[in-house]
Enzyme design. Structure first.
Site, PDB file in Angstrom:
ATOM      1  N   GLU A  22      -0.630  11.043   5.173  1.00  0.00           N
ATOM      2  CA  GLU A  22      -1.860  11.763   5.230  1.00  0.00           C
ATOM      3  C   GLU A  22      -2.094  13.029   6.056  1.00  0.00           C
ATOM      4  O   GLU A  22      -2.861  13.869   5.593  1.00  0.00           O
ATOM      5  CB  GLU A  22      -2.828  10.598   6.168  1.00  0.00           C
ATOM      6  CG  GLU A  22      -3.110   9.491   5.562  1.00  0.00           C
ATOM      7  CD  GLU A  22      -3.983   9.691   4.174  1.00  0.00           C
ATOM      8  OE1 GLU A  22      -4.449  10.721   3.898  1.00  0.00           O
ATOM      9  OE2 GLU A  22      -4.432   8.686   3.370  1.00  0.00           O
ATOM     10  N   ASP A  43       0.727  -0.937   0.308  1.00  0.00           N
ATOM     11  CA  ASP A  43      -0.150   0.071   0.019  1.00  0.00           C
ATOM     12  C   ASP A  43       1.044   1.208   0.016  1.00  0.00           C
ATOM     13  O   ASP A  43       2.073   1.084   0.351  1.00  0.00           O
ATOM     14  CB  ASP A  43      -0.840  -0.082   1.261  1.00  0.00           C
ATOM     15  CG  ASP A  43      -1.573   1.285   1.815  1.00  0.00           C
ATOM     16  OD1 ASP A  43      -2.398   1.825   0.786  1.00  0.00           O
ATOM     17  OD2 ASP A  43      -1.304   1.754   2.906  1.00  0.00           O
ATOM     18  N   THR A  87      -5.216   3.496  -3.299  1.00  0.00           N
ATOM     19  CA  THR A  87      -6.242   4.164  -3.893  1.00  0.00           C
ATOM     20  C   THR A  87      -6.001   5.497  -4.289  1.00  0.00           C
ATOM     21  O   THR A  87      -6.592   6.312  -5.074  1.00  0.00           O
ATOM     22  CB  THR A  87      -6.929   4.641  -2.337  1.00  0.00           C
ATOM     23  OG1 THR A  87      -7.139   3.370  -1.800  1.00  0.00           O
ATOM     24  CG2 THR A  87      -8.301   5.213  -2.584  1.00  0.00           C
ATOM     25  N   ASP A  98      -1.512  -0.467   6.161  1.00  0.00           N
ATOM     26  CA  ASP A  98      -1.933   0.454   7.410  1.00  0.00           C
ATOM     27  C   ASP A  98      -3.375   0.642   7.917  1.00  0.00           C
ATOM     28  O   ASP A  98      -3.294   1.381   8.997  1.00  0.00           O
ATOM     29  CB  ASP A  98      -1.104   1.728   7.200  1.00  0.00           C
ATOM     30  CG  ASP A  98      -2.074   2.826   6.292  1.00  0.00           C
ATOM     31  OD1 ASP A  98      -2.302   3.877   6.943  1.00  0.00           O
ATOM     32  OD2 ASP A  98      -2.463   2.281   5.248  1.00  0.00           O
ATOM     33  N   ASP A 120      -0.035   5.009   0.850  1.00  0.00           N
ATOM     34  CA  ASP A 120      -0.461   6.389   1.999  1.00  0.00           C
ATOM     35  C   ASP A 120      -0.498   5.353   3.323  1.00  0.00           C
ATOM     36  O   ASP A 120      -1.276   4.705   3.517  1.00  0.00           O
ATOM     37  CB  ASP A 120      -1.489   7.067   1.588  1.00  0.00           C
ATOM     38  CG  ASP A 120      -1.432   7.766   0.274  1.00  0.00           C
ATOM     39  OD1 ASP A 120      -2.115   7.570  -0.598  1.00  0.00           O
ATOM     40  OD2 ASP A 120      -0.593   8.671   0.321  1.00  0.00           O
ATOM     41  N   ARG A 126      -8.403  18.084  -8.206  1.00  0.00           N
ATOM     42  CA  ARG A 126      -7.138  18.515  -9.014  1.00  0.00           C
ATOM     43  C   ARG A 126      -6.133  19.305  -8.228  1.00  0.00           C
ATOM     44  O   ARG A 126      -5.001  19.441  -8.370  1.00  0.00           O
ATOM     45  CB  ARG A 126      -7.491  18.985 -10.366  1.00  0.00           C
ATOM     46  CG  ARG A 126      -7.545  18.047 -11.383  1.00  0.00           C
ATOM     47  CD  ARG A 126      -7.993  18.484 -12.839  1.00  0.00           C
ATOM     48  NE  ARG A 126      -9.279  19.140 -13.030  1.00  0.00           N
ATOM     49  CZ  ARG A 126     -10.236  18.295 -13.424  1.00  0.00           C
ATOM     50  NH1 ARG A 126     -10.036  16.981 -13.648  1.00  0.00           N
ATOM     51  NH2 ARG A 126     -11.363  19.050 -13.515  1.00  0.00           N
ATOM     52  N   GLY A 150     -10.305   7.563  -1.206  1.00  0.00           N
ATOM     53  CA  GLY A 150     -10.183   8.269  -2.377  1.00  0.00           C
ATOM     54  C   GLY A 150     -10.710   9.717  -1.958  1.00  0.00           C
ATOM     55  O   GLY A 150     -11.733  10.218  -1.342  1.00  0.00           O
ATOM     56  N   GLY A 151      -9.696  10.690  -2.665  1.00  0.00           N
ATOM     57  CA  GLY A 151      -9.883  11.960  -2.317  1.00  0.00           C
ATOM     58  C   GLY A 151     -11.096  12.522  -2.618  1.00  0.00           C
ATOM     59  O   GLY A 151     -11.581  13.499  -2.250  1.00  0.00           O
TER      60      GLY A 151
HETATM   61  C1  XBP Z   1      -5.258   6.230   0.981  1.00  0.00           C
HETATM   62  C2  XBP Z   1      -6.412   7.114   0.650  1.00  0.00           C
HETATM   63  C3  XBP Z   1      -6.257   8.004  -0.407  1.00  0.00           C
HETATM   64  C4  XBP Z   1      -5.331   9.222   0.334  1.00  0.00           C
HETATM   65  C5  XBP Z   1      -5.627  10.379  -0.738  1.00  0.00           C
HETATM   66  O1  XBP Z   1      -4.642   5.456  -0.061  1.00  0.00           O
HETATM   67  O2  XBP Z   1      -7.404   6.632   0.696  1.00  0.00           O
HETATM   68  O3  XBP Z   1      -7.609   8.697  -1.040  1.00  0.00           O
HETATM   69  O4  XBP Z   1      -5.980   9.293   1.309  1.00  0.00           O
HETATM   70  O5  XBP Z   1      -4.809  10.418  -1.871  1.00  0.00           O
HETATM   71  P1  XBP Z   1      -3.984   4.055   0.244  1.00  0.00           P
HETATM   72  P2  XBP Z   1      -5.924  10.928  -3.165  1.00  0.00           P
HETATM   73  O6  XBP Z   1      -4.934   3.274  -0.592  1.00  0.00           O
HETATM   74  O7  XBP Z   1      -2.540   4.278  -0.615  1.00  0.00           O
HETATM   75  O8  XBP Z   1      -3.467   4.064   1.713  1.00  0.00           O
HETATM   76  O9  XBP Z   1      -6.414  12.329  -3.090  1.00  0.00           O
HETATM   77  O10 XBP Z   1      -5.020  10.836  -4.661  1.00  0.00           O
HETATM   78  O11 XBP Z   1      -7.128  10.052  -3.380  1.00  0.00           O
HETATM   79 MG    MG Z   2      -2.896   3.156   3.562  1.00  0.00          MG
END
Ligand code: XBP
Ligand code: MG
Length: 238
Positions: A35, A26, A135, A195, A28, A95, A68-69
């Site tokens: 984060e 993974d 994500t 995580d 983030d 964006r 997802g942001g």
């Molecule tokens: C964590 C997420 C991402 C990020 C923000 O991804 O949920 O949405 O918080 O990034 P991961 P975006 O699966 O790597 O833990 O704004 O590009 O979504």
């Molecule tokens: Mg993560």
């Protein structure tokens, strides 16, 4: 647990991880503690767009249950008294946020978590295959790892699957199923390093054993079903 027993356990788990055909990381919270940088980027984008939104840590922790942001922005808007954002406005806002995030990370704001670089290097030495299942977006991955691992970071990973590459984001298994398909491996031959509870669910639903490295925003998630839960990869040795 006695120190001796803990050492035996860590050594045994190290062998389990080292013997997997592939490690699927993974991004983030797992490769790096990103984060807080995402949260800052969201807030700076809101200000730039003239919105009076400002996500504090407690609000962001709650919103992180939405992966997802773009989805997170939409969820926050829909929770407000009078939702105002169209889909294109959400996309425009995201964006802006992504541009801020890339700038913040490019300035070196996000190092790899403890033990990650060592595990990537030892995996390479062992001939272990590496992949990413995340994500976030390809642009965000590139911004983070170009600084942390150098411009040729992509050579390390055989498969890199990001949130918008698949129909459903975590906790759906889609990103992990796509990584398995690209690697041509069975789930049991791999190990996922995650995580969050959503990440654990996504990898588990794909049938992949999961190592949890607890991160700042997800320390108290439910880890039922994880192979092992540690604070970071150093617990398995360098
Ligand atoms: C964590 C997420 C991402 C990020 C923000 O991804 O949920 O949405 O918080 O990034 P991961 P975006 O699966 O790597 O833990 O704004 O590009 O979504
Ligand atoms: Mg993560």
């Amino acid at each position: 647990m006695s120190e001796a027993l803990a050492a035996i356990r860590a050594s045994g788990m190290r062998n389990v991880i080292a013997s997997a055909r592939a490690l699927i990381f993974d991004v983030d919270g797992t490769l790096a503690e990103t984060e807080e940088v995402h949260r800052r980027a969201f807030n700076e984008a809101f200000a730039q767009a003239g919105l009076d939104w400002c996500w504090d840590r407690a609000t962001y922790r709650r919103l992180l249950r939405v992966t997802g942001g773009k989805e997170r922005i939409r969820a926050f808007d829909e929770q407000s008294a009078a939702p105002t954002l169209t889909s294109s406005a959400v996309a425009d806002l995201h964006r802006l946020k992504t541009a801020r995030y890339v700038d913040l990370v490019a300035s070196g704001g996000c190092p790899l978590r403890p033990g990650v670089a060592a595990w990537l290097q030892s995996a390479r030495r062992r001939g272990q295959r590496l992949a990413i299942a995340t994500t976030t977006s390809h642009g965000n991955i590139d911004a983070l790892l170009s600084v942390a691992l150098g411009g040729d970071w992509g050579d390390l990973f055989e498969a890199i699957v990001a949130g918008d590459d698949v129909p459903r984001k975590k906790p759906a298994p889609d990103v992990y199923l796509e990584v398995l398909a690209r690697l041509g491996l069975a789930p049991a031959d791999c190990i996922a390093i995650e995580d969050s509870g959503n990440g654990l669910a996504a990898a588990s639903r794909a049938g992949i054993p999961v190592v949890i490295t607890r991160s700042a925003y997800f320390g108290d998630d439910d880890w039922t079903g994880a192979l092992v839960v540690v604070d970071n990869l150093l617990e398995f040795g360098p």
